[in-house]
Design a protein around this motif. Structure first.
Motif, mmCIF file in Angstrom:
data_model
loop_
_atom_site.group_PDB
_atom_site.id
_atom_site.type_symbol
_atom_site.label_atom_id
_atom_site.label_comp_id
_atom_site.label_asym_id
_atom_site.label_seq_id
_atom_site.Cartn_x
_atom_site.Cartn_y
_atom_site.Cartn_z
ATOM 1 N N ARG A 148 33.322 101.975 67.000
ATOM 2 C CA ARG A 148 34.511 102.067 66.144
ATOM 3 C C ARG A 148 35.672 101.244 66.690
ATOM 4 O O ARG A 148 36.641 101.002 65.976
ATOM 5 C CB ARG A 148 34.941 103.532 66.004
ATOM 6 C CG ARG A 148 34.001 104.367 65.143
ATOM 7 C CD ARG A 148 34.647 105.673 64.741
ATOM 8 N NE ARG A 148 35.996 105.501 64.232
ATOM 9 C CZ ARG A 148 36.287 105.062 63.012
ATOM 10 N NH1 ARG A 148 35.323 104.740 62.185
ATOM 11 N NH2 ARG A 148 37.546 104.936 62.629
ATOM 12 N N GLU A 172 44.284 106.873 65.499
ATOM 13 C CA GLU A 172 43.047 107.357 64.886
ATOM 14 C C GLU A 172 42.838 108.828 65.190
ATOM 15 O O GLU A 172 43.100 109.292 66.303
ATOM 16 C CB GLU A 172 41.844 106.560 65.396
ATOM 17 C CG GLU A 172 40.560 106.987 64.702
ATOM 18 C CD GLU A 172 39.353 106.200 65.154
ATOM 19 O OE1 GLU A 172 38.525 105.887 64.301
ATOM 20 O OE2 GLU A 172 39.250 105.919 66.353
ATOM 21 N N SER A 228 42.273 103.608 59.780
ATOM 22 C CA SER A 228 41.595 103.244 61.031
ATOM 23 C C SER A 228 40.394 102.333 60.810
ATOM 24 O O SER A 228 39.751 101.933 61.780
ATOM 25 C CB SER A 228 41.139 104.518 61.772
ATOM 26 O OG SER A 228 40.137 105.200 61.025
ATOM 27 N N HIS A 286 37.836 110.584 59.587
ATOM 28 C CA HIS A 286 38.924 109.714 60.056
ATOM 29 C C HIS A 286 39.853 109.409 58.894
ATOM 30 O O HIS A 286 39.512 109.595 57.726
ATOM 31 C CB HIS A 286 38.362 108.403 60.623
ATOM 32 C CG HIS A 286 37.254 108.592 61.605
ATOM 33 N ND1 HIS A 286 37.468 108.748 62.956
ATOM 34 C CD2 HIS A 286 35.908 108.668 61.434
ATOM 35 C CE1 HIS A 286 36.308 108.903 63.580
ATOM 36 N NE2 HIS A 286 35.345 108.859 62.672
ATOM 37 N N ASP A 318 44.962 109.088 54.702
ATOM 38 C CA ASP A 318 45.692 109.353 55.946
ATOM 39 C C ASP A 318 46.457 110.677 55.875
ATOM 40 O O ASP A 318 46.542 111.418 56.873
ATOM 41 C CB ASP A 318 46.660 108.210 56.243
ATOM 42 C CG ASP A 318 45.937 106.932 56.621
ATOM 43 O OD1 ASP A 318 44.797 107.022 57.125
ATOM 44 O OD2 ASP A 318 46.495 105.834 56.400
#
Length: 493
Positions: free
Chosen positions: A49, A105, A127, A123, A198
């Motif tokens: 990631r 993140e 990110s 997530h 988010d």
């Protein structure tokens, strides 16, 4: 001498096979332990990631200092909850020269009922550039009811854009719609990812106001080293760690640090213990093979062979056996290490990304160790026979050697005393001190038993007369005299 040694091996197949098996098994065991250590030292996790980042700011471990017997000891432990960093670090890092973007993140544990056997983490959508993930179908999540899933989760759960599904996180079941499917070139392994908006990710995170990590992206054309230096200064002032290069995998997979520690410690402990045992096993096997040939060696001395020639022949034989053992033992150790790695992954001792790496250095080290041990054992075993005068050679060959000299028994008793004393140290201490004392106790007891073995065996034989009688036969077989007594007195001295 090498040609003569190869020819003589044909007439001693039993001794050849025994010595070869002992050396090959020793090489295989040591190769497995050495390769585990080498792989552990090379393992830093896999930055999947964070593949595009130049640095990752995170807080993944905790150093604990304690005092034992007046001595301070420090132990670094990975944080089971992965640690976190404050959100306030993101704008400070983003403002540094050369930084294109600093992305906070969040890692949110998620269970997908559609793929119950798959490990999934949630997530925030922002990110995705860290990997980077690219959208291959659909669109990013626009509302709290939307999620984007990676292609591995989509394939496992048979999800498509527009499908309705459920995810469980934080004790809540959320009804969601698959808005898009993403994939990353570097992503592999058993874990999958899904992405919330988010805002929803921030609400689902049990640690408000904090991120699990901050990924740093550099502007094109800038010096990565300068960017890392600037980021590290800010991170150090905040009391968190900057991970760069291969160490970014440790930020992504905190369990990688524990896996490194496990493989290095286990490989070193078992390898050291196996090395001590194998040294004595190989030395004893080679030495026994040479002692069984004392008449043959004495005959060579009687027909004017020099001590150097006899020793050269023995060393050539053992060197040939050692080379053959390395050819068999090193590949066997490589295969065994791969099997052990799979078992460690299946039992969740190490992550799936742990890989067996290296092998050249381990193979060379193990081969060199066996190449030193086997000839040394052969040299010592043949030393007495090659030192005597040719006229005394045949007579000397018929005389059995004694149990050993005073140096051997005194050394054995010293190691035995040290081992007993380390028992008390192990019980009175804790932590690394106790571990070191326990390992030292193991080695000293092995050395003590090896040095005192002739006297231990003699004492055991004296305490078990009936077993000796069964091994030696009945009265009709007329066993040989023991300690100068008649066969009728079939009892130990």
């Amino acid at each position: 001498m090498l040609s003569l040694a190869a020819q003589m091996l044909r007439f001693r197949k039993g001794g050849f096979i025994a010595t070869f098996v002992a050396l090959a098994a020793g090489v295989a065991v040591l190769m497995t332990c050495a390769l585990l250590v080498e792989s552990g030292l090379r393992y830093h996790g896999t930055p999947q990631r964070y593949a595009r980042t130049v640095a990752v700011v995170a807080d993944r471990d905790l150093t604990v200092t304690h005092t034992t017997l007046g001595e301070k000891e420090s132990t670094t432990l990975p944080l089971p909850e992965r640690g976190s960093v404050p959100e306030s670090l993101v704008p400070r890092i983003a403002a540094l020269p050369g930084v294109s973007k600093a992305v906070g993140e969040r890692w949110i544990p998620v269970t997908s009922p559609a793929a119950p056997g798959t490990r999934v983490t949630g997530h925030g959508w922002s990110s995705t550039p860290l990997a980077p993930y690219r959208l291959v179908a659909g669109a990013p999540p626009r509302s709290d009811a939307d999620i984007a899933v990676d292609s591995r989760l989509a394939d496992t759960a048979r999800l498509h854009v527009g499908d309705r599904s459920e995810v469980v996180t934080g004790g809540r079941t959320l009804a969601v719609r698959i808005s898009g499917i993403v994939e990353a070139p570097a992503a592999r392994g058993s874990g999958s990812a899904l992405f919330f908006t988010d805002a929803l990710a921030a609400r689902l995170d049990p640690r408000p106001g904090r991120f699990d990590a901050i990924g740093v992206l550099a502007e094109p054309g800038t010096d990565p080293a300068a960017v890392v230096t600037a980021v590290r200064r800010v991170a150090d002032r905040a009391g968190v760690t900057t991970y760069t290069g291969e160490d970014r995998g440790l930020a992504e997979e905190p369990e990688a640090a524990a896996a490194r520690d496990l493989t290095v410690r286990a490989g070193s402990a078992f390898g050291g213990y196996a090395a001590v045992v194998i040294v004595f096993v190989a030395a004893s096997t080679v030495g026994l093979s040479v002692r069984h040939r004392r008449r043959e060696l004495a005959l060579l001395r009687a027909v004017a062979a020099t001590p150097g020639q006899v020793r050269a022949m023995i060393l050539a034989e053992v060197g040939l056996l050692g080379a053959l053992a390395a050819l068999v033992g090193v590949p066997t150790g490589l295969a065994a290490t791969g099997w052990i790695r799979d078992k460690l992954v299946d039992r969740h001792f190490v992550p799936e990304t742990f890989a067996v790496r290296g092998g050249l250095l381990s193979g060379l080290a193990v081969t060199a160790a066996v190449a030193l041990v086997a000839p040394a054992a052969a040299w010592i075993a043949a030393l007495r026979t090659t030192r005597i005068r040719p006229t005394e050679a045949l007579g000397e060959a018929a005389v059995e050697k004694g149990l050993g000299g005073w140096a051997r028994i005194v050394s054995g008793l010293v190691f035995l005393a040290v081992g007993v004393s380390l028992i008390g140290v192990t019980g009175a201490t804790a932590g690394d001190t106790a571990l070191g004392a326990a390992i030292g106790m193991l080695y000293t007891f092995v050395l003590a038993i090896a040095l005192l073995a002739p006297w231990i065996n003699q004492g055991a034989a004296r305490r078990s007369p009936r077993s000796c009688a069964r091994c030696g036969g009945t009265a009709a077989t007329s066993p040989p005299p023991i300690c100068g007594r008649a066969p009728a007195a079939w009892w130990p001295c």
